[in-house]
Design a protein around this motif. Structure first.
Motif, PDB file in Angstrom:
ATOM      1  N   GLY A 102       0.806  -1.178   0.126  1.00  0.00           N
ATOM      2  CA  GLY A 102       0.112  -0.014  -0.083  1.00  0.00           C
ATOM      3  C   GLY A 102       0.718   1.211  -0.035  1.00  0.00           C
ATOM      4  N   LYS A 103       2.074   1.281  -0.060  1.00  0.00           N
ATOM      5  CA  LYS A 103       2.959   2.296  -0.119  1.00  0.00           C
ATOM      6  C   LYS A 103       3.409   2.832  -1.529  1.00  0.00           C
ATOM      7  N   ASN A 104       3.586   3.913  -1.675  1.00  0.00           N
ATOM      8  CA  ASN A 104       3.980   4.663  -2.895  1.00  0.00           C
ATOM      9  C   ASN A 104       5.658   4.687  -3.050  1.00  0.00           C
ATOM     10  N   ILE A 105       6.182   3.622  -3.818  1.00  0.00           N
ATOM     11  CA  ILE A 105       7.528   3.244  -3.927  1.00  0.00           C
ATOM     12  C   ILE A 105       8.092   4.398  -4.710  1.00  0.00           C
ATOM     13  N   LEU A 106       7.412   5.314  -5.388  1.00  0.00           N
ATOM     14  CA  LEU A 106       8.031   6.245  -6.230  1.00  0.00           C
ATOM     15  C   LEU A 106       8.454   7.404  -5.448  1.00  0.00           C
ATOM     16  N   ASN A 107       8.099   7.443  -4.161  1.00  0.00           N
ATOM     17  CA  ASN A 107       8.457   8.597  -3.391  1.00  0.00           C
ATOM     18  C   ASN A 107       9.718   8.134  -2.557  1.00  0.00           C
ATOM     19  N   GLY A 108      10.368   6.815  -2.659  1.00  0.00           N
ATOM     20  CA  GLY A 108      11.492   6.463  -2.195  1.00  0.00           C
ATOM     21  C   GLY A 108      11.183   4.999  -1.108  1.00  0.00           C
ATOM     22  N   VAL A 109      12.104   4.664  -0.903  1.00  0.00           N
ATOM     23  CA  VAL A 109      12.246   3.292   0.111  1.00  0.00           C
ATOM     24  C   VAL A 109      13.379   3.352   1.017  1.00  0.00           C
ATOM     25  N   ASN A 110      13.167   2.734   2.107  1.00  0.00           N
ATOM     26  CA  ASN A 110      14.236   2.793   3.200  1.00  0.00           C
ATOM     27  C   ASN A 110      14.839   1.252   3.292  1.00  0.00           C
ATOM     28  N   TYR A 111      15.810   0.966   2.938  1.00  0.00           N
ATOM     29  CA  TYR A 111      16.582  -0.263   2.828  1.00  0.00           C
ATOM     30  C   TYR A 111      17.341  -0.607   4.245  1.00  0.00           C
ATOM     31  N   GLN A 135      21.205  -4.752   0.519  1.00  0.00           N
ATOM     32  CA  GLN A 135      20.347  -3.457   0.356  1.00  0.00           C
ATOM     33  C   GLN A 135      20.410  -3.047  -1.149  1.00  0.00           C
ATOM     34  N   ILE A 136      21.687  -2.917  -1.714  1.00  0.00           N
ATOM     35  CA  ILE A 136      21.813  -2.445  -3.131  1.00  0.00           C
ATOM     36  C   ILE A 136      21.057  -3.239  -3.916  1.00  0.00           C
ATOM     37  N   LYS A 137      20.952  -4.693  -3.782  1.00  0.00           N
ATOM     38  CA  LYS A 137      20.055  -5.858  -4.485  1.00  0.00           C
ATOM     39  C   LYS A 137      18.903  -5.602  -4.294  1.00  0.00           C
ATOM     40  N   ASN A 138      18.248  -5.123  -3.294  1.00  0.00           N
ATOM     41  CA  ASN A 138      16.910  -4.886  -3.049  1.00  0.00           C
ATOM     42  C   ASN A 138      16.271  -3.529  -3.775  1.00  0.00           C
ATOM     43  N   HIS A 139      17.349  -2.680  -3.976  1.00  0.00           N
ATOM     44  CA  HIS A 139      17.010  -1.534  -4.710  1.00  0.00           C
ATOM     45  C   HIS A 139      16.925  -1.972  -6.285  1.00  0.00           C
ATOM     46  N   GLN A 140      17.490  -2.747  -6.539  1.00  0.00           N
ATOM     47  CA  GLN A 140      17.294  -3.261  -8.109  1.00  0.00           C
ATOM     48  C   GLN A 140      15.846  -3.704  -8.199  1.00  0.00           C
ATOM     49  N   THR A 141      15.363  -4.510  -7.322  1.00  0.00           N
ATOM     50  CA  THR A 141      14.323  -4.958  -7.214  1.00  0.00           C
ATOM     51  C   THR A 141      13.132  -3.798  -7.543  1.00  0.00           C
ATOM     52  N   ILE A 142      13.287  -2.622  -6.590  1.00  0.00           N
ATOM     53  CA  ILE A 142      12.540  -1.474  -6.659  1.00  0.00           C
ATOM     54  C   ILE A 142      12.432  -0.857  -7.801  1.00  0.00           C
ATOM     55  N   ILE A 143      13.662  -0.675  -8.411  1.00  0.00           N
ATOM     56  CA  ILE A 143      13.928  -0.058 -10.015  1.00  0.00           C
ATOM     57  C   ILE A 143      13.078  -0.753 -11.130  1.00  0.00           C
ATOM     58  N   LYS A 145      10.333  -2.567 -10.470  1.00  0.00           N
ATOM     59  CA  LYS A 145       8.880  -2.093 -10.325  1.00  0.00           C
ATOM     60  C   LYS A 145       8.432  -0.796 -10.570  1.00  0.00           C
ATOM     61  N   ILE A 146       9.429   0.177 -10.319  1.00  0.00           N
ATOM     62  CA  ILE A 146       9.333   1.601 -10.786  1.00  0.00           C
ATOM     63  C   ILE A 146       9.538   1.694 -12.397  1.00  0.00           C
ATOM     64  N   SER A 147       9.895   0.928 -13.088  1.00  0.00           N
ATOM     65  CA  SER A 147      10.117   1.007 -14.557  1.00  0.00           C
ATOM     66  C   SER A 147       8.741   0.517 -15.020  1.00  0.00           C
ATOM     67  N   ALA A 148       8.245  -0.598 -14.320  1.00  0.00           N
ATOM     68  CA  ALA A 148       7.108  -1.131 -14.628  1.00  0.00           C
ATOM     69  C   ALA A 148       5.912  -0.191 -14.484  1.00  0.00           C
ATOM     70  N   SER A 149       5.874   0.514 -13.368  1.00  0.00           N
ATOM     71  CA  SER A 149       4.726   1.369 -13.209  1.00  0.00           C
ATOM     72  C   SER A 149       4.847   2.708 -13.901  1.00  0.00           C
ATOM     73  N   HIS A 159      13.559   9.886 -13.468  1.00  0.00           N
ATOM     74  CA  HIS A 159      12.801  10.065 -12.080  1.00  0.00           C
ATOM     75  C   HIS A 159      14.014   9.704 -11.175  1.00  0.00           C
ATOM     76  N   LEU A 160      14.538   8.545 -11.313  1.00  0.00           N
ATOM     77  CA  LEU A 160      15.739   8.221 -10.346  1.00  0.00           C
ATOM     78  C   LEU A 160      16.789   9.277 -10.218  1.00  0.00           C
ATOM     79  N   SER A 161      17.201  10.100 -11.145  1.00  0.00           N
ATOM     80  CA  SER A 161      18.322  10.805 -11.327  1.00  0.00           C
ATOM     81  C   SER A 161      18.129  11.992 -10.711  1.00  0.00           C
TER      82      SER A 161
END
Length: 355
Positions: A102-111, A135-143, A145-149, A159-161
């Motif tokens: 239910g969280k908006n990952i486009l605003n960021g994530v805490n790893y 933690q960096i690998k977990n960020h790849q997962t989020i990237i 999902k962001i690309s898909a969304s 967006h990430l830049s």
């Protein structure tokens, strides 16, 4: 010219202006589109809650001053990054990777993960934790999902830049590795100078991995006075106010990290890196003891359901190693807007957001 407004209408003007101001605040856009957090217990907001580890704090009295109570934050209230995202005008805190429903990952994530370090083995004697590489690998997962969304990789990259990537880690590589010779061999393998070089080189590779994944704005934190915590003073105290060998070991780490930030800014010209030294004025605060009752000698964490001190806003340390909500707010305000190079170099966080 006389006003044609009736008295009741005139009286309503301040209320209307207040409502308009609230609406403008509600529609405020953050200074950066997202904020990603990598680190250890100083930044963890719940990633360790479901791990089998001694390094988790989802119990009372942790969170006593946080609206949601114990969330996995290692203090009585908010972390430095909780305060910073509010200063950056985010509406909500950044959610933990372990609980994104239910969280908006486009605003960021805490790893961030308590007991974790730059090195893979750091903190392993405490149980489960999420080292920086993971933690960096977990960020790849989020990237992904962001690309898909967002529909495509280029939109996600743009967006990430524009986001801020916060990396605050390294204290456990000393406190729960180098200075635990009975558990780890790093102090037999490296001098403090050599160890600092090894740590900063590995951190350099990790930062470049984030850069290769699209990150362009970085805040990288140095180590504070790790020898001045109540736990360090209790376990390793030698009659001096702080444990000198701990603080002295952190000096070459900070020196090398500052040099690394300069090198990265020179070599990666489309990115902005800034060195942050968490600091603030503590002259009015109690800095030599913990606010909560800890587990006696070698006690880092609060005893479950124990009663903490009443005047928590007067303490630097909440437990044996982690600062209070009050201290975190002081530090956040400092690193956000300070013009002092010893606090933020070459940019404070407010200016980094504008780059």
């Amino acid at each position: 010219m006389e006003s044609k407004l009736k008295p009741l209408e005139l009286a309503a003007i301040p209320l209307l202006l207040a409502l308009l101001n609230l609406q403008m605040l509600a529609n405020a856009v953050p200074q950066v589109p997202c904020y990603f957090i990598f680190g250890d217990s100083l930044s963890d907001c719940g990633n360790n809650n479901k791990l089998v580890t001694m390094a988790k704090v989802n119990y009372s009295p942790y969170g006593i001053d946080f609206p949601q109570g114990p969330t996995g934050r290692f203090n009585n209230g908010r972390t430095i990054h909780d305060f910073l995202v509010k200063l950056l005008e985010f509406e909500d805190y950044i959610p933990p990777f372990a609980d994104l429903e239910g969280k908006n990952i486009l605003n960021g994530v805490n790893y961030a993960s308590g007991a974790s370090g730059i090195r893979e083995e750091t903190g392993q004697h405490l149980g489960g934790r999420i080292p920086l590489n993971e933690q960096i690998k977990n960020h790849q997962t989020i990237i992904s999902k962001i690309s898909a969304s967002m529909g495509n990789d280029s939109a996600a990259k743009s967006h990430l830049s524009r986001c801020i990537y916060s990396v605050q880690i390294g204290s456990n590589d000393y406190l729960n590795n180098y200075f635990r010779p009975e558990l780890y061999n790093t102090s037999q393998t490296y001098t403090p100078q050599e160890y600092a070089t090894v740590l900063v080189q590995q951190l350099s590779d990790q930062l470049k991995t984030l850069y290769d994944s699209g990150a362009r704005k970085f805040t990288v934190y140095g180590l504070g006075l790790i020898g001045c915590t109540p736990d360090a003073r209790s376990v390793h105290g030698t009659g001096t106010p702080c444990v000198d060998k701990f603080n002295e070991a952190s000096i070459p780490f900070n020196e090398r990290l500052r040099l690394l930030i300069d090198q990265l800014n020179h070599n990666l010209i489309d990115a902005k890196f800034t060195f942050i030294m968490p600091s603030g004025n503590t002259t009015a605060l109690v800095s030599y003891s913990a606010c909560c009752q800890t587990r006696g000698h070698a006690g880092e964490l609060c005893l479950p359901d124990s009663k903490p001190c009443d005047d928590r806003n007067r303490y630097v340390f909440w437990d044996g190693v982690h600062p209070t909500d009050t201290w975190n707010e002081i530090v956040a305000n400092s690193v956000y807007g300070s013009e002092k190079p010893e606090v933020a170099q070459p940019f404070n966080i407010q200016k980094l957001a504008q780059q």
